[in-house]
Design an enzyme around this catalytic site. Structure first.
Site, PDB file in Angstrom:
ATOM      1  N   LYS A  40       0.838  -1.218   0.000  1.00  0.00           N
ATOM      2  CA  LYS A  40       0.000   0.000   0.000  1.00  0.00           C
ATOM      3  C   LYS A  40       0.859   1.250   0.000  1.00  0.00           C
ATOM      4  O   LYS A  40       0.467   2.263  -0.572  1.00  0.00           O
ATOM      5  CB  LYS A  40      -0.988  -0.007   1.170  1.00  0.00           C
ATOM      6  CG  LYS A  40      -2.027  -1.112   1.018  1.00  0.00           C
ATOM      7  CD  LYS A  40      -3.459  -0.695   1.303  1.00  0.00           C
ATOM      8  CE  LYS A  40      -4.414  -1.750   0.756  1.00  0.00           C
ATOM      9  NZ  LYS A  40      -5.763  -1.703   1.231  1.00  0.00           N
ATOM     10  N   LYS A  94     -10.835  -4.703  -4.578  1.00  0.00           N
ATOM     11  CA  LYS A  94     -11.850  -3.647  -4.739  1.00  0.00           C
ATOM     12  C   LYS A  94     -11.269  -2.427  -5.413  1.00  0.00           C
ATOM     13  O   LYS A  94     -11.924  -1.709  -6.123  1.00  0.00           O
ATOM     14  CB  LYS A  94     -12.309  -3.156  -3.363  1.00  0.00           C
ATOM     15  CG  LYS A  94     -13.163  -4.070  -2.565  1.00  0.00           C
ATOM     16  CD  LYS A  94     -13.688  -3.253  -1.375  1.00  0.00           C
ATOM     17  CE  LYS A  94     -14.015  -4.100  -0.183  1.00  0.00           C
ATOM     18  NZ  LYS A  94     -12.971  -4.146   0.834  1.00  0.00           N
ATOM     19  N   LYS A 108      -3.966 -10.478  -6.953  1.00  0.00           N
ATOM     20  CA  LYS A 108      -5.206 -10.673  -6.192  1.00  0.00           C
ATOM     21  C   LYS A 108      -6.336  -9.790  -6.748  1.00  0.00           C
ATOM     22  O   LYS A 108      -6.090  -8.642  -7.113  1.00  0.00           O
ATOM     23  CB  LYS A 108      -4.901 -10.294  -4.728  1.00  0.00           C
ATOM     24  CG  LYS A 108      -6.056 -10.348  -3.774  1.00  0.00           C
ATOM     25  CD  LYS A 108      -5.669  -9.792  -2.401  1.00  0.00           C
ATOM     26  CE  LYS A 108      -6.409  -8.496  -2.145  1.00  0.00           C
ATOM     27  NZ  LYS A 108      -6.587  -8.130  -0.742  1.00  0.00           N
TER      28      LYS A 108
END
Ligand code: ATP
Ligand code: LTN
Length: 337
Positions: free
Chosen positions: A120, A205, A202
Site C-alpha cells: 500500500k 476492490k 489478487k
C-alpha cells in the site's frame, strides 16, 4: 466449575471488512460467504472496519454511503443480526483504546515487514501515514478485544493474524493470561481469488481496471461479459495445472460456487472450448449472487431497520469488549476515575 464453563463455552469468531467499495467476488468467496454458516456453531462478531478504511484517503460522503451499504451487504450475505453481533467499528470506542495499548507492545521492525504495508505504501507514495503503518495493531485490537478463537479471512490476511497472535502472546507472557490466542480460519477453496485480467494478482476492490474484478452487485450481463473477457492461455484444455493461472482461478471460482471438484469440472468440459467454460462460470456466479443482490435492494429500502441493527450491534460489542479493556488497563497499571 469455572474451568468447566470455559471448556463448554461456544468458541468466538471475529472478522471484519473495509467499506472501501462494493465487495468483490474475492471478498465474498474468500471471506463473507463463509461467515453466515458459522453463526450457529460459534458466537460471532462481524464488523465493518471503517477506521481501517481511512488509512487511505476517503471522500467523507462516499465513506458514509459505503459504510451503510457494506453493513447492508453483510446482512444480505447471510449475517443474521439476531444470531451474530454485526457492528460498525467506529461506533465502539474500545477498538481505538486497546489499539494504543497494543501499539506499545508491537515493534517497529515487525510492522515494517508487513507485506500489505509495503504494497500500500508503494501504491500511495504521497501518503504513507502512520495509520497505514499501525493498521495491523488496530486489527489485533479488533480480534483480541473479543477473545476470538477463530478469524475467518482470505489468505492475504495471514501475516496480520500472526502478528495479532504474537502481540497477544507477548502481552500474556508479561501480565499473565489476558488474551485468547486467535487462529486463522482460511477456506480451502478461493482463499485468494485472482484478478480476471492479471491472474497473478489478487482480485481487489481498488483495482483501476473494472474488468479485472467482479463486484457482487454487478448486473448479470456485466458478470457474464467480464468472465468472457477473462485472461486465460492458448492451450484450450480445462485442467487445473501449474502455469495455467487464469484457468486455475476460474476453476477455483466455479468449484467454490457449485461444490464440484476439479476432476468433475475437467470431465464436464472435455472437448469443449474456453468459451463454453467461461460462460458456465459466469452463469454459476450470477445464480450464486442473485439472492444477495435482491436482499441488498430490500435492505437498502429500510434504513430504519439497518439503524436499529447497527445500534444494537454496537451496544453488544461495547459491553463485551469493555470487559477485556478493563482487564488490560488494570494489568498495566491504569486505574478507574
Ligand atoms: P482493498 O482493495 O480496499 O484493500 P480488499 O478487497 O483487499 O480491499 P478487505 O476489506 O481488505 O478487501 O478484505 C476483506 C476480506 O476479504 C479479508 O478477509 C480478505 O482476506 C478477503 N479478501 C480480499 N480479497 C480477496 C481475494 N481476492 N480472494 C480471497 N479473499 C479476499
Ligand atoms: N485487515 C482486514 C480487515 C480487518 C479484519 C480485522 C479482518 C480489520 N480488522 C479483524 C479480520 C479480523 C482486511 O481484510 N484487509
Amino acid at each position: 466449575m469455572a474451568e468447566a464453563a470455559q471448556s463448554t463455552r461456544k468458541k468466538i469468531i471475529f472478522s471484519g471488512i473495509q467499506p472501501t467499495g462494493t465487495f468483490t467476488l474475492g471478498n465474498y468467496l474468500g471471506a463473507v460467504k463463509n461467515w453466515g454458516p458459522l453463526q450457529d456453531e460459534y458466537f460471532c462478531y462481524y464488523s465493518i472496519v471503517n477506521m481501517h478504511a481511512i488509512t487511505v484517503r476517503q471522500d467523507p460522503k462516499l465513506l458514509r454511503e459505503n459504510t451503510l451499504a457494506a453493513y447492508a451487504l453483510l446482512l444480505a450475505c447471510g449475517i443474521d443480526p439476531q444470531k451474530s453481533v454485526a457492528f460498525i467499528q467506529s461506533h465502539v470506542k474500545t477498538h481505538a483504546e486497546l489499539s494504543w495499548v497494543l501499539s506499545c507492545f508491537c515493534q517497529f521492525g515487525e510492522l515494517s515487514r508487513m507485506t500489505q504495508f509495503k504494497d500500500k505504501s508503494a501504491k500511495h507514495p504521497e501518503d504513507i501515514n502512520a495509520g497505514l503503518f499501525t493498521y495491523p495493531v488496530l486489527m489485533a485490537a479488533d480480534i483480541l478485544l473479543y477473545q476470538a478463537d477463530l478469524v475467518p479471512v482470505g489468505i492475504d490476511q495471514k501475516q496480520h493474524l500472526e502478528l495479532a497472535r504474537n502481540v497477544a502472546q507477548r502481552f500474556n507472557s508479561v501480565y499473565g493470561n489476558t488474551f485468547t490466542l486467535p487462529d486463522g480460519y482460511i477456506p480451502k477453496l478461493a482463499a485468494k481469488v485472482m484478478s480476471l485480467q492479471d491472474p497473478t494478482k489478487k482480485m481487489s476492490k481498488s483495482d483501476e481496471n473494472p474488468k479485472a474484478c467482479i463486484a457482487i452487485l454487478d448486473k448479470p450481463e456485466t458478470i457474464i461479459k467480464k468472465f468472457k473477457s477473462a485472461v486465460t492461455d492458448s492451450e484450450a484444455v480445462v485442467a487445473y495445472r501449474e502455469g495455467k493461472d487464469g484457468i486455475n482461478n476460474l476453476m477455483s471460482i466455479y468449484s467454490a460456487v457449485t461444490g464440484k471438484g476439479f476432476e468433475e469440472i475437467e470431465q464436464e468440459f472435455v472437448g469443449k472450448g474456453y468459451g463454453d467454460f467461461k460462460v458456465a462460470v459466469g452463469e454459476a456466479v450470477v445464480d450464486e449472487l442473485r439472492p444477495v443482490r435482491e436482499r441488498f435492494d430490500e435492505l437498502m429500502k429500510n434504513k430504519d431497520y439497518l439503524e436499529t441493527c447497527y445500534r444494537e450491534g454496537a451496544a453488544k460489542a461495547e459491553a463485551f469488549s469493555q470487559r477485556t479493556l478493563d482487564k488490560v488497563h488494570k494489568k498495566i497499571g491504569f486505574f478507574a476515575k
